[in-house]
Design an enzyme around this catalytic site. Structure first.
Site, mmCIF file in Angstrom:
data_model
loop_
_atom_site.group_PDB
_atom_site.id
_atom_site.type_symbol
_atom_site.label_atom_id
_atom_site.label_comp_id
_atom_site.label_asym_id
_atom_site.label_seq_id
_atom_site.Cartn_x
_atom_site.Cartn_y
_atom_site.Cartn_z
ATOM 1 C CG HIS A 99 -32.007 -19.979 0.420
ATOM 2 N ND1 HIS A 99 -33.323 -19.655 0.625
ATOM 3 C CD2 HIS A 99 -31.988 -21.292 0.122
ATOM 4 C CE1 HIS A 99 -34.063 -20.734 0.466
ATOM 5 N NE2 HIS A 99 -33.282 -21.738 0.163
ATOM 6 C CB CYS A 100 -32.823 -14.178 1.045
ATOM 7 S SG CYS A 100 -32.651 -14.829 2.708
ATOM 8 C CB ILE A 101 -32.090 -12.149 -3.497
ATOM 9 C CG1 ILE A 101 -31.867 -11.336 -2.213
ATOM 10 C CG2 ILE A 101 -32.616 -11.251 -4.612
ATOM 11 C CD1 ILE A 101 -33.109 -10.743 -1.595
ATOM 12 C CG ASP A 155 -36.234 -17.322 0.144
ATOM 13 O OD1 ASP A 155 -35.833 -18.478 -0.076
ATOM 14 O OD2 ASP A 155 -35.933 -16.683 1.164
ATOM 15 N N PRO A 156 -38.125 -15.909 -3.859
ATOM 16 C CG PRO A 156 -37.439 -13.800 -4.590
ATOM 17 C CD PRO A 156 -36.916 -15.067 -3.974
#
Ligand SMILES: NC(=O)c1ccc[n+]([C@@H]2O[C@H](COP(=O)([O-])OP(=O)(O)OC[C@H]3O[C@@H](n4cnc5c(N)ncnc54)[C@H](O)[C@@H]3O)[C@@H](O)[C@H]2O)c1
Length: 401
Positions: free
Chosen positions: A256-258, A261-262
């Site tokens: 999810h984060c990379i 999120d951006p």
């Protein structure tokens, strides 16, 4: 104190396990299968041992539920629900909205609401507070704070206790209560001046990684075209003791984060007329890596993959977890199938995915390593096919980035 935690996934269950040592925890999740398992003491998350859950249950510290009424008397509620992208790759706050409805309709007296879900600056102030107020009775005034989650599931060296935690309340009282809550199980609390700073910092941390991963992915392509080893070059650059941080190339980014999120940061930037050029380009480079990998494999194999039996090794988005969200393996498989390859995959950590099961690690024409779990023996991968392409840099003596 009684704590309600909305969402019992990677973030919510991890917080439940830590908070349960000091507080009574009600884990609310709308997935009844997960809730039933949790109440049997069975954890579905790497990093939360079933034995820990069982101890909390035995001590009367933990209850999972699908019933909103069970959070009616909590003192603090933590929101830990998904914040994905819509089909148009725009921020999707529908899970947050649903969590706010649950809180608004069920909590009957003023409490502290903490959001841990990742979202763009302004979410707490402009979305969460109004959404909860919309469903609450007019006389109830909750307090609101943000403390973006930084957990890295499966990681052993950093956890809830030793990872510094950012936080900010909408009011000084909310900030104070938030500090009191986390200080029971987190050693280092970092208060920032507004919820928007905390929300933005979380997005920027992940964007920093996204952009650097894209840079090294692009560099892997440059190094190959120059006939030099990307890994040796990175090791050489990494001997500089300052001003350099090593990232490694891959078939793309997952989780999810990379990948997600951006895009939240880019969306809010563009809404305010600010450029998000790096973020958009980095996303594109990372997405294109799967095609680059398949192009390389095709070129090495006589220019055609038609009819070739290709085994994709490791389909989880990172080692030692069963998480397949946004995994690069999906795009690799898609490109291979579009070129006529007969594709199977091996990943005993994931087991089953998209109605397919993990295949044996043998008998392929081509093996492509996307994720190396610790449980996968490199020798077995090398023996599984006459041609092996490793995107992880962990196998010696095979083809790779
Ligand atoms: N997983 C990570 O490594 C990580 C790290 C930092 C931040 N985050 C952020 O934390 C948030 C949660 O992520 P996650 O990885 O825990 O997600 P997850 O998918 O593992 O878990 C979310 C849980 O919420 C439940 N849920 C969904 N809607 C609900 C609702 N309305 N009411 C109750 N339960 C509901 C789902 O059933 C699921 O069990 C996201 O914003 C994510 O970006 C995740």
């Amino acid at each position: 104190m009684k704590i309600g935690i909305i969402g019992q996934g990677y973030v919510g269950l991890t917080i439940s396990a830590f908070a349960g040592k000091d507080y009574d925890v009600v884990g609310f999740d709308n997935n009844s299968k997960i809730v039933n398992q949790l109440n049997l003491g069975i954890s579905h998350i790497e990093g939360v041992a079933s034995s820990t859950l069982q101890t909390l249950i035995n001590n009367g510290r933990y209850l999972a539920t699908t019933l909103g009424s069970q959070i009616s008397d909590v003192d603090i509620v933590v929101i830990a629900v998904p914040t994905p992208l819509t089909r148009e790759r725009k921020p999707d706050l529908t899970f947050i909205q649903a969590a706010c409805k649950t809180i608004g309709e069920n909590v009957k007296s003023p409490i502290l609401v903490i959001n841990e879900s990742t979202s763009f600056p302004g979410t707490l102030r402009n979305y969460i507070k109004p959404a909860i107020e919309k469903y609450s009775s007019a006389s109830i005034e909750h307090m609101y704070a943000i403390s973006p989650e930084r957990v890295d599931p499966g990681r052993m060296d950093f956890n809830q206790k030793n990872t510094p935690r950012l936080f900010a309340g909408l009011t000084p009282e909310a900030s104070k209560l938030t500090r009191d809550f986390y200080s029971k199980f987190c050693d280092n609390l970092v208060e920032v001046s507004s919820p928007e700073v905390a929300e933005a910092a979380k997005l920027f941390e992940n964007t920093f990684r996204q952009v650097n991963i894209a840079l090294v992915n692009e560099f892997a392509q440059i190094a190959h075209s120059l006939g030099i080893s990307v890994y040796e070059t990175l090791e050489a650059a990494n001997t500089k003791p300052y001003g350099f941080m090593k990232f490694t190339p891959s078939a793309g980014v997952g989780g999810h984060c990379i990948p997600v999120d951006p895009t939240y940061l880019a969306a809010v930037a563009e809404e305010h007329g600010a450029p998000a050029t790096f973020i958009r380009r980095a996303n594109a480079v990372n997405l294109e890596m799967s095609k680059y990998v398949v192009d390389r494999i095709q070129a090495d194999n006589g220019g055609s993959l038609s009819g070739k039996c290709v085994l994709v090794v490791g389909i989880a988005y990172k080692p030692n977890v069963a998480d397949i969200r946004e995994t690069a393996a999906e795009l690799v498989i898609q490109h291979l199938r579009e070129r006529g390859a007969v594709v199977s995959w091996h990943d005993d950590v994931v087991g089953t995915w998209n109605s397919e099961s993990s295949a044996p690690l043998s008998g392929a024409d081509i093996a492509v390593v996307v994720t190396m779990h610790d449980s996968i023996n490199p020798k077995d991968v090398i023996a599984s096919a006459p041609y092996v392409f490793d995107t992880t840099g962990k196998l010696k003596g095979v083809h790779g980035l």
